[in-house]
Motif scaffolding. Structure first.
Motif, PDB file in Angstrom:
ATOM      1  N   TRP A   1       0.864  -1.174   0.000  1.00  0.00           N
ATOM      2  CA  TRP A   1       0.000   0.000   0.000  1.00  0.00           C
ATOM      3  C   TRP A   1       0.897   1.220   0.000  1.00  0.00           C
ATOM      4  CZ3 TRP A   1      -4.666   0.070   3.865  1.00  0.00           C
ATOM      5  CH2 TRP A   1      -5.589  -0.896   3.493  1.00  0.00           C
ATOM      6  N   GLU A   2       0.570   2.186  -0.838  1.00  0.00           N
ATOM      7  CA  GLU A   2       1.244   3.484  -0.840  1.00  0.00           C
ATOM      8  C   GLU A   2       0.172   4.557  -0.753  1.00  0.00           C
ATOM      9  OE1 GLU A   2       4.430   3.972  -0.655  1.00  0.00           O
ATOM     10  OE2 GLU A   2       5.074   1.926  -1.046  1.00  0.00           O
TER      11      GLU A   2
ATOM     12  N   ILE B   1       0.924  -2.794  -6.511  1.00  0.00           N
ATOM     13  CA  ILE B   1       0.978  -1.667  -5.586  1.00  0.00           C
ATOM     14  C   ILE B   1      -0.425  -1.080  -5.511  1.00  0.00           C
ATOM     15  CG2 ILE B   1       2.035   0.569  -5.064  1.00  0.00           C
ATOM     16  CD1 ILE B   1       4.008  -1.855  -5.198  1.00  0.00           C
ATOM     17  N   TRP B   2      -0.921  -0.971  -4.286  1.00  0.00           N
ATOM     18  CA  TRP B   2      -2.240  -0.390  -4.064  1.00  0.00           C
ATOM     19  C   TRP B   2      -2.061   1.067  -3.669  1.00  0.00           C
ATOM     20  CZ3 TRP B   2      -6.170  -3.156  -5.680  1.00  0.00           C
ATOM     21  CH2 TRP B   2      -5.995  -4.537  -5.804  1.00  0.00           C
TER      22      TRP B   2
ATOM     23  N   ASP C   1       1.377   1.133   7.254  1.00  0.00           N
ATOM     24  CA  ASP C   1       2.543   0.356   7.667  1.00  0.00           C
ATOM     25  C   ASP C   1       2.153  -1.030   8.171  1.00  0.00           C
ATOM     26  OD1 ASP C   1       4.045   2.553   6.954  1.00  0.00           O
ATOM     27  OD2 ASP C   1       4.435   3.194   9.022  1.00  0.00           O
ATOM     28  N   GLU C   2       1.059  -1.115   8.930  1.00  0.00           N
ATOM     29  CA  GLU C   2       0.603  -2.418   9.415  1.00  0.00           C
ATOM     30  C   GLU C   2       0.126  -3.305   8.265  1.00  0.00           C
ATOM     31  OE1 GLU C   2      -2.218  -1.765  12.570  1.00  0.00           O
ATOM     32  OE2 GLU C   2      -0.690  -0.883  13.877  1.00  0.00           O
ATOM     33  N   MET C   3      -0.560  -2.711   7.294  1.00  0.00           N
ATOM     34  CA  MET C   3      -0.998  -3.490   6.130  1.00  0.00           C
ATOM     35  C   MET C   3       0.204  -3.971   5.328  1.00  0.00           C
ATOM     36  SD  MET C   3      -3.595  -4.755   4.840  1.00  0.00           S
ATOM     37  CE  MET C   3      -3.920  -5.687   3.364  1.00  0.00           C
TER      38      MET C   3
ATOM     39  N   LEU D   1       3.790  -8.138   3.330  1.00  0.00           N
ATOM     40  CA  LEU D   1       5.136  -8.691   3.246  1.00  0.00           C
ATOM     41  C   LEU D   1       5.106 -10.173   3.607  1.00  0.00           C
ATOM     42  CD1 LEU D   1       8.191  -8.305   2.848  1.00  0.00           C
ATOM     43  CD2 LEU D   1       8.316  -7.686   5.274  1.00  0.00           C
ATOM     44  N   ARG D   2       4.349 -10.499   4.637  1.00  0.00           N
ATOM     45  CA  ARG D   2       4.229 -11.901   5.060  1.00  0.00           C
ATOM     46  C   ARG D   2       3.404 -12.706   4.062  1.00  0.00           C
ATOM     47  NH1 ARG D   2       5.520 -16.545   6.568  1.00  0.00           N
ATOM     48  NH2 ARG D   2       4.508 -17.523   8.325  1.00  0.00           N
ATOM     49  N   LEU D   3       2.235 -12.179   3.674  1.00  0.00           N
ATOM     50  CA  LEU D   3       1.334 -12.925   2.789  1.00  0.00           C
ATOM     51  C   LEU D   3       1.905 -13.119   1.383  1.00  0.00           C
ATOM     52  CD1 LEU D   3      -2.057 -11.299   3.799  1.00  0.00           C
ATOM     53  CD2 LEU D   3      -1.391 -13.673   4.155  1.00  0.00           C
TER      54      LEU D   3
END
Length: 98
Positions: free
Chosen positions: A15-16, A39-40, A53-55, A60-62
């Protein structure tokens, strides 16, 4: 999902936050696929820095560790209809009302 990201970077999705003027008119979120990344772009008026940042940590994990993949419909073959299963249609109303 409970483990931290392994950093495999198998795919990239983020996400940006951007100013509303950088998005197509009437859009709050707009996905951009480029060279295997997704990129969203999110209207900065609708998303806090902490949420972004949390998303991104989750993405990053998913996506990065291969737990989630994106299959774009226009890139995979359309299955032949057997007639026994109805074809899915897109909703008549937008899923996100902004």
């Amino acid at each position: 999902m409970t483990r931290p990201a392994q950093g495999l970077m198998l795919a990239v999705s983020r996400w940006e936050t951007v100013p509303a003027d950088d998005l197509p008119e009437g859009q709050v979120v707009f996905g951009v696929a480029w060279k295997g990344t997704c990129i969203w772009l999110v209207n900065e008026d609708y998303c806090t820095r902490q949420l972004r940042d949390e998303m991104n940590d989750q993405l990053l994990r998913l996506a990065g560790d291969g737990l989630w993949i994106q299959v774009w419909f226009h890139r995979r073959p359309i299955p032949a209809s057997s007639g026994s299963v109805p074809l899915l249609a897109s909703p008549r109303a937008p899923l996100l009302m902004a």
